[in-house]
Design a protein around this motif. Structure first.
Motif, mmCIF file in Angstrom:
data_model
loop_
_atom_site.group_PDB
_atom_site.id
_atom_site.type_symbol
_atom_site.label_atom_id
_atom_site.label_comp_id
_atom_site.label_asym_id
_atom_site.label_seq_id
_atom_site.Cartn_x
_atom_site.Cartn_y
_atom_site.Cartn_z
ATOM 1 N N MET A 35 0.809 -1.449 -0.134
ATOM 2 C CA MET A 35 -0.130 0.099 0.045
ATOM 3 C C MET A 35 0.919 1.272 -0.063
ATOM 4 N N VAL A 36 2.064 1.172 0.798
ATOM 5 C CA VAL A 36 2.855 2.441 0.887
ATOM 6 C C VAL A 36 3.519 2.546 -0.792
ATOM 7 N N LYS A 37 3.914 1.714 -1.365
ATOM 8 C CA LYS A 37 4.362 1.600 -2.995
ATOM 9 C C LYS A 37 3.162 2.281 -3.678
ATOM 10 N N MET A 38 1.956 1.798 -3.502
ATOM 11 C CA MET A 38 0.957 2.227 -4.334
ATOM 12 C C MET A 38 0.603 3.643 -4.079
ATOM 13 N N GLY A 39 1.180 4.503 -2.961
ATOM 14 C CA GLY A 39 1.012 5.579 -2.665
ATOM 15 C C GLY A 39 -0.256 6.117 -1.700
ATOM 16 N N PHE A 40 -0.546 4.990 -1.128
ATOM 17 C CA PHE A 40 -1.917 5.287 -0.235
ATOM 18 C C PHE A 40 -1.797 6.641 0.815
ATOM 19 N N VAL A 41 -0.481 6.193 1.628
ATOM 20 C CA VAL A 41 -0.233 7.080 2.387
ATOM 21 C C VAL A 41 -0.406 8.727 2.171
ATOM 22 N N GLU A 42 0.502 8.819 1.021
ATOM 23 C CA GLU A 42 0.672 10.332 0.441
ATOM 24 C C GLU A 42 -0.638 10.678 0.024
ATOM 25 N N VAL A 43 -1.269 9.963 -0.852
ATOM 26 C CA VAL A 43 -2.515 10.459 -1.446
ATOM 27 C C VAL A 43 -3.591 10.566 -0.477
ATOM 28 N N LEU A 44 -4.025 9.949 0.353
ATOM 29 C CA LEU A 44 -4.964 10.092 1.612
ATOM 30 C C LEU A 44 -4.669 11.316 2.314
ATOM 31 N N VAL A 137 3.581 3.668 -11.727
ATOM 32 C CA VAL A 137 4.486 3.164 -11.018
ATOM 33 C C VAL A 137 4.698 1.802 -11.604
ATOM 34 N N TYR A 138 3.333 0.824 -12.037
ATOM 35 C CA TYR A 138 3.268 -0.406 -12.450
ATOM 36 C C TYR A 138 3.416 -0.469 -14.334
ATOM 37 N N ALA A 566 12.413 -19.183 1.139
ATOM 38 C CA ALA A 566 12.857 -18.764 -0.379
ATOM 39 C C ALA A 566 11.713 -18.223 -1.084
ATOM 40 N N LEU A 567 10.622 -18.924 -0.805
ATOM 41 C CA LEU A 567 9.424 -18.735 -1.509
ATOM 42 C C LEU A 567 8.847 -17.164 -1.310
ATOM 43 N N GLN A 568 9.019 -16.933 0.100
ATOM 44 C CA GLN A 568 8.424 -15.504 0.571
ATOM 45 C C GLN A 568 9.460 -14.602 -0.061
ATOM 46 N N GLN A 569 10.792 -14.764 -0.130
ATOM 47 C CA GLN A 569 11.512 -13.971 -0.598
ATOM 48 C C GLN A 569 11.639 -13.661 -2.148
ATOM 49 N N ALA A 570 11.204 -14.691 -2.554
ATOM 50 C CA ALA A 570 11.088 -14.733 -4.256
ATOM 51 C C ALA A 570 9.595 -13.635 -4.643
ATOM 52 N N ILE A 571 8.542 -13.664 -3.892
ATOM 53 C CA ILE A 571 7.496 -12.896 -3.837
ATOM 54 C C ILE A 571 7.763 -11.531 -3.564
ATOM 55 N N LEU A 572 8.323 -11.380 -2.601
ATOM 56 C CA LEU A 572 8.622 -9.816 -2.130
ATOM 57 C C LEU A 572 9.687 -9.071 -3.377
ATOM 58 N N SER A 573 10.672 -10.102 -3.990
ATOM 59 C CA SER A 573 11.244 -9.499 -4.898
ATOM 60 C C SER A 573 10.520 -9.194 -6.181
ATOM 61 N N ARG A 574 9.818 -9.970 -6.547
ATOM 62 C CA ARG A 574 8.808 -9.727 -7.826
ATOM 63 C C ARG A 574 7.936 -8.927 -7.623
ATOM 64 N N LEU A 575 7.389 -8.449 -6.391
ATOM 65 C CA LEU A 575 6.603 -7.428 -6.165
ATOM 66 C C LEU A 575 7.244 -5.972 -5.990
ATOM 67 N N GLY A 576 8.499 -6.263 -6.076
ATOM 68 C CA GLY A 576 9.312 -4.949 -6.021
ATOM 69 C C GLY A 576 9.479 -4.342 -4.362
#
Length: 592
Positions: A35-44, A137-138, A566-576
């Motif tokens: 949500m922070v990456k999507m700009g929720f905090v700044e926009v709201l 962003v995306y 390793a799965l959790q790290q891969a998910i985080l990495s692919r989500l940026g």
């Protein structure tokens, strides 16, 4: 969770009073980071006004943390949030970079947040800002927009002029409801604009306000709006054509379309005999190319005299073999039911078997069955008048040769034959599966095949409605005031936005690299996928915990975080999102 350490551990650590605090982090850090990456905090924070007595925590962080709770727990009740925050203070304080207190999430404070969301001047600006931020962003495509509406039922009192009203509903017609109109971005299905309307409103006319808000928030250019038959209202099509936007929608079988559709189907049947229909193919999950439809198109002029708007649109007349087969199965069931009901009208004589003694009554009963089953003209029913004569002595007593006799007649009508009109049924069956679409897009932009396949992706916006009802559990609504209902609905659509973007970004990353993720299906450890759902992604972060060792005075000695797989790290990495999103929780912070 606080656990007093054993005396042996206290001695080893050289402390007499130690406390271990454990917090279940799970997917909370992932959701907040997303949500922070999507700009929720700044926009709201940019659009929601602060009150002069407001506590330090901003509206942006309040909404983000509340949404993380809703997406994790599936519970939008305000009364439960403060208790949740109390058990997550260390995690949330680290993730937000400020001190989080349960008082920041009191019922009153969350109610004020929903009131702000319910105001159009704030909500419309928030939507536009978030749309622009996510698209940038995306790097999202913004060519195709889907518009549709759903209803949300609740056990609310109905008041004149209120949002909650009785209306047509597919969920629960016995309960009052609200109507949610939405425009979503293809192909990911991200909500772009949402309107909350009173439950008795018809869908006709609801698309134009949504379209106006969407085009105001996206970069200039021609958009393609896709919707159901309610969006094909002539005024709506005229508006989109006048704004140089494209549209694609099926025509409802009402008004002049009924007569025109009969002619279009006749032409389609003729072209099918000549082999002139255009085949529309699609690759199925097994990698095989299969026929999904075939059809033809024609062009017609359109004009709206009121606004002097003139344009040309294409009518796409399409036949679906699957739809035709489903209609044929439905007809067969109705014919069988009609035959059974007709036969039951005139049962054999017997105790308790009521007989029809009037021909008019029989004719009316037959017509009623044919109408109920919608098979008029498809069955032929023949019947006969049966008369049974019985001779009785006149008066009471034993009979004799000299006593007068009389003959009584018992009349009944009996159905003797129920036959199907096979030629008529065959003619009707040949007309099954046809549907007409209209579009003003050129063939270069949207071919006949592209139009059919595009419309068949309508499930994407339906997934939004499904998540709104099943993941964030908008129903039943635990708020009663109209402003709270409206504000909560808008807040929950932000949660759905998070899920759709997260799912789309991860899928796009996997498909671009032509790779798969293992471990998302615990029931099948060998299964790998490149189309993970948001629900599976969040579930992969279960059992991630933060443990904090403190003295009795609150001084932190050490923090432990469950190591990321390793799965959790891969998910985080692919989500940026860097793994530091979780690892930062191990950093000691005396201010917490």
């Amino acid at each position: 969770m606080r656990v007093q350490l054993a005396q042996q551990a206290k001695t080893i650590l050289g402390q007499s009073d130690l406390v271990m605090i454990t917090e279940r982090v799970d997917d909370v850090a992932l959701l907040i980071g997303q949500m922070v990456k999507m700009g929720f905090v700044e926009v709201l924070d940019r659009h929601l006004p602060r009150h002069w007595k407001q506590r330090q925590l901003s509206w942006g962080w309040t909404a983000v943390i509340w949404l993380a709770y809703i997406l994790t727990e599936g519970d939008h009740r305000k009364v439960t949030v403060a208790a949740y925050i109390k058990g997550m203070q260390h995690t949330l304080s680290h993730l937000s970079g400020q001190r989080i207190e349960p008082l920041d999430f009191s019922d009153d404070r969350l109610g004020h947040l929903l009131t702000h969301f319910s105001k159009a001047k704030y909500w419309h600006a928030i939507e536009q800002d978030l749309n622009a931020c996510s698209i940038e962003v995306y790097a999202l495509s913004q060519d195709v927009i889907r518009c549709d509406a759903t209803t949300v039922s609740g056990a609310h009192d109905v008041a004149d002029g209120g949002l909650v009203q009785f209306g047509h509903s597919k969920d629960d017609p016995t309960r009052p409801q609200i109507k949610v109109m939405m425009g979503a971005l293809d192909p990911l299905g991200m909500p772009l604009a949402t309107d909350v309307l009173s439950g008795e409103r018809a869908d006709d006319g609801l698309s134009i306000p949504i379209i106006k808000r969407i085009e105001a928030g996206l970069s200039p250019g021609e958009l393609l709006f896709v919707g159901d038959c309610k969006m094909s209202a002539f005024a709506t099509r005229a508006y989109m054509a006048g704004r140089q936007h494209g549209y694609l929608a099926p025509l409802p079988l009402t008004g002049g379309t009924v007569e025109a559709m009969a002619q279009w189907i006749d032409e389609g049947i003729a072209q099918d005999r000549d082999g002139a229909l255009t085949p529309i193919m699609r690759v199925n999950p097994c990698g095989q190319e299969v026929l999904v439809a075939q059809g033809y198109e024609l062009e017609r002029p359109c004009d709206l005299a009121v606004s002097a708007t003139h344009w040309s649109e294409r009518v796409l007349v399409v036949r679906s073999p699957v739809h035709a087969a489903q209609q044929a199965v439905g007809l067969e069931k109705r014919l069988v039911h009609a035959e059974h009901k007709l036969a039951a009208l005139t049962p054999a004589r017997g105790r308790g078997k009521r007989q029809l003694t009037d021909e008019v009554t029989l004719v009316e009963a037959i017509a009623r069955v044919l109408q109920e089953q919608r098979v008029e003209g498809l069955l032929t029913v023949a019947w006969e008048r049966q008369v049974e004569q019985q001779t009785h002595y006149v008066g009471r007593g034993r009979g004799s040769a000299q006593r007068a006799q009389q003959v009584r007649e018992h009349i009944r009508y009996h159905i003797t034959r129920i036959a199907r009109e096979e030629d008529t049924i065959a003619t009707l069956t040949a007309r099954f599966g046809w549907k007409a679409f209209v579009t003003n897009a050129t063939q270069q932009r949207l071919s006949l095949a592209d139009a059919v396949l595009c419309y068949r992706n309508a499930y994407r916006i339906e997934r939004i409605f499904n998540r709104l009802k099943s993941r964030v559990h908008i129903a039943p609504l635990f708020v009663t005031r109209d402003d709270q209902i409206e504000g909560l609905t808008y807040l929950l659509t932000l949660g759905v936005r998070v899920l759709t973007v997260m799912e789309f970004v991860l899928r796009r990353s996997l498909q671009n690299e032509q790779t798969h993720l293992p471990g998302l299906h615990p029931e099948n450890g060998k299964k790998m996928t490149n189309t993970p759902t948001a629900e599976r992604i969040l579930k992969a972060f279960l059992e991630v915990s933060l443990s904090i060792l403190q003295t009795a005075t609150g001084e932190e000695i050490r923090r432990w975080l469950t190591p990321l797989s390793a799965l959790q790290q891969a998910i985080l990495s692919r989500l940026g999102l860097a793994t530091a999103l979780y690892q930062q929780l191990e950093i000691q912070n005396s201010g917490n």
